[in-house]
Design a protein around this motif. Structure first.
Motif, short mmCIF file in Angstrom:
data_model
loop_
_atom_site.label_atom_id
_atom_site.label_comp_id
_atom_site.label_asym_id
_atom_site.label_seq_id
_atom_site.Cartn_x
_atom_site.Cartn_y
_atom_site.Cartn_z
N ARG A 264 -0.09 7.22 -6.91
CA ARG A 264 -1.50 7.75 -6.78
C ARG A 264 -2.25 7.75 -5.82
O ARG A 264 -2.30 7.19 -4.83
N GLN A 265 -3.66 8.40 -5.69
CA GLN A 265 -4.44 8.84 -4.85
C GLN A 265 -5.48 7.35 -4.87
O GLN A 265 -4.98 6.31 -5.85
N VAL A 266 -5.75 6.67 -3.40
CA VAL A 266 -6.12 5.58 -3.19
C VAL A 266 -7.53 5.77 -3.02
O VAL A 266 -8.81 7.09 -2.45
N VAL B 241 -9.34 8.89 -0.22
CA VAL B 241 -11.31 9.18 0.23
C VAL B 241 -11.31 7.08 0.80
O VAL B 241 -10.96 6.52 0.25
N ASP B 242 -11.77 7.43 1.37
CA ASP B 242 -12.37 6.16 2.52
C ASP B 242 -14.18 6.76 2.32
O ASP B 242 -14.84 7.85 2.76
N LEU B 243 -14.51 5.30 1.41
CA LEU B 243 -16.00 5.47 0.96
C LEU B 243 -16.65 5.13 2.51
O LEU B 243 -16.95 3.73 3.27
N SER B 244 -17.35 5.48 3.40
CA SER B 244 -17.54 5.27 4.87
C SER B 244 -19.10 5.39 5.12
O SER B 244 -19.89 6.21 5.01
N MET C 171 1.23 -0.94 0.31
CA MET C 171 -0.37 0.13 -0.06
C MET C 171 0.61 1.21 0.18
O MET C 171 0.82 2.32 -0.05
N THR C 172 2.10 1.20 0.92
CA THR C 172 2.92 2.45 0.19
C THR C 172 3.79 2.68 -0.85
O THR C 172 2.85 4.42 -0.59
N THR D 200 -12.16 -3.97 -7.10
CA THR D 200 -12.56 -2.41 -7.28
C THR D 200 -11.97 -1.60 -6.19
O THR D 200 -11.97 -0.12 -7.20
N VAL D 201 -11.46 -1.27 -5.39
CA VAL D 201 -11.53 -0.59 -4.43
C VAL D 201 -10.22 -1.57 -4.28
O VAL D 201 -9.61 -2.17 -4.14
#
Length: 279
Positions: free
Chosen positions: A8-10, A252-255, A1-2, A35-36
């Motif tokens: 890029r953004q995740v 972003v976190d889809l929360s 992940m690092t 997907t995520v």
């Protein structure tokens, strides 16, 4: 992940499965895989009896989905926390999200004794020492609001590398919080939480979050739509796109989460949102 974060953004998504249901977990993991970039799989806010972080992460990883594992200090002393961090390293999680945790008087088991041997800052130090990518949370809208930005560098010094910014009212509020933190000097990157609402059940669950503050009219607009699912997905994608434009934002976190019985439908919505963002 690092390595991915350096490129890029995740897109991260809260994990919607039931806390003590392996089949629900597997089905939701299969839906989100591919997907995520990762799922933020922490302890359920309401269900106190659930799989341990390391077991949950192992089950999700088997379905091909990267896990950003949430670990709280409410239910475990420092020895148990060290054991979980070792287990998560063995599983190979994408990151560890360190939170102090809500008191046991909230949720389904108020009879359980709270532990709080450590707090999130101390846990962040242990997680970093164990070799994990470490994130923490901050709630700019929660009292004492004047101290939120000032205390975040302490978490960074302890080992935190990213901060998930809890729902605090919208893009302008997140931007102001990041600017305030950065004035104090920091290399932290930020992942704002973006609310996901697709029906009455997910709206009710989101409203149960502590320190919740959403953009004005956000919930009302989705609830009043002829097709709340479609309206919710469109609203989330639009808000994500604006958050991703902010300086210092790593993703972003889809929360949020589903109402009871809506776990797989919510996972489907998360997958669709991620596909539309396609970072």
């Amino acid at each position: 992940m690092t390595t991915l974060l350096d490129r890029r953004q995740v897109v991260v998504a809260d994990f919607p499965a039931r806390g003590l249901d392996a089949e629900s977990l597997r089905r939701c993991a299969r839906t989100l895989a591919g997907t995520v970039d990762a799922t933020l799989a922490g302890d359920s806010a309401t269900s106190r009896v659930q799989f341990s972080p390391s077991l949950r992460a192992a089950l999700i990883r088997r379905e091909g989905l990267a896990v950003w594992s949430g670990v709280n200090c409410r239910d475990r002393n420092r020895v148990a926390l060290e054991g979980e961090l070792a287990g998560l390293a063995e599983v190979g999680v994408a990151g560890v999200h360190c939170v102090t945790g809500d008191h046991t008087l909230t949720g389904s088991r108020p009879d359980a004794a709270p532990v709080f041997d450590l707090d999130s800052t101390e846990l962040a130090a242990l997680a970093r020492a164990a070799g994990h990518l470490v994130s923490v949370a901050e709630s700019p809208a929660a009292p004492p609001t004047a101290e939120r930005a000032a205390r975040l560098p302490e978490k960074e010094r302890a080992g935190a590398q990213l901060c998930f910014v809890n729902h605090c009212g919208g893009v302008e509020s997140v931007a102001a919080f990041i600017r305030e933190v950065r004035r104090g000097g920091t290399s932290l990157r930020f992942i704002p939480c973006v609310p996901v609402v697709i029906d009455a059940g997910s709206a009710a669950l989101l409203e149960s979050f502590t320190t919740l503050l959403l953009p004005e009219g956000y919930l009302a607009g989705i609830r009043s739509a002829a097709d709340p699912r479609r309206a919710g997905i469109v609203a989330t994608v639009a808000l994500c796109e604006r958050m991703l434009e902010l300086e210092g934002v790593a993703g972003v976190d889809l929360s949020g989460g589903p109402g009871r019985g809506g776990e797989e439908e919510f996972a489907d919505a998360l997958a669709e949102i991620a596909a539309r963002l396609a970072l």
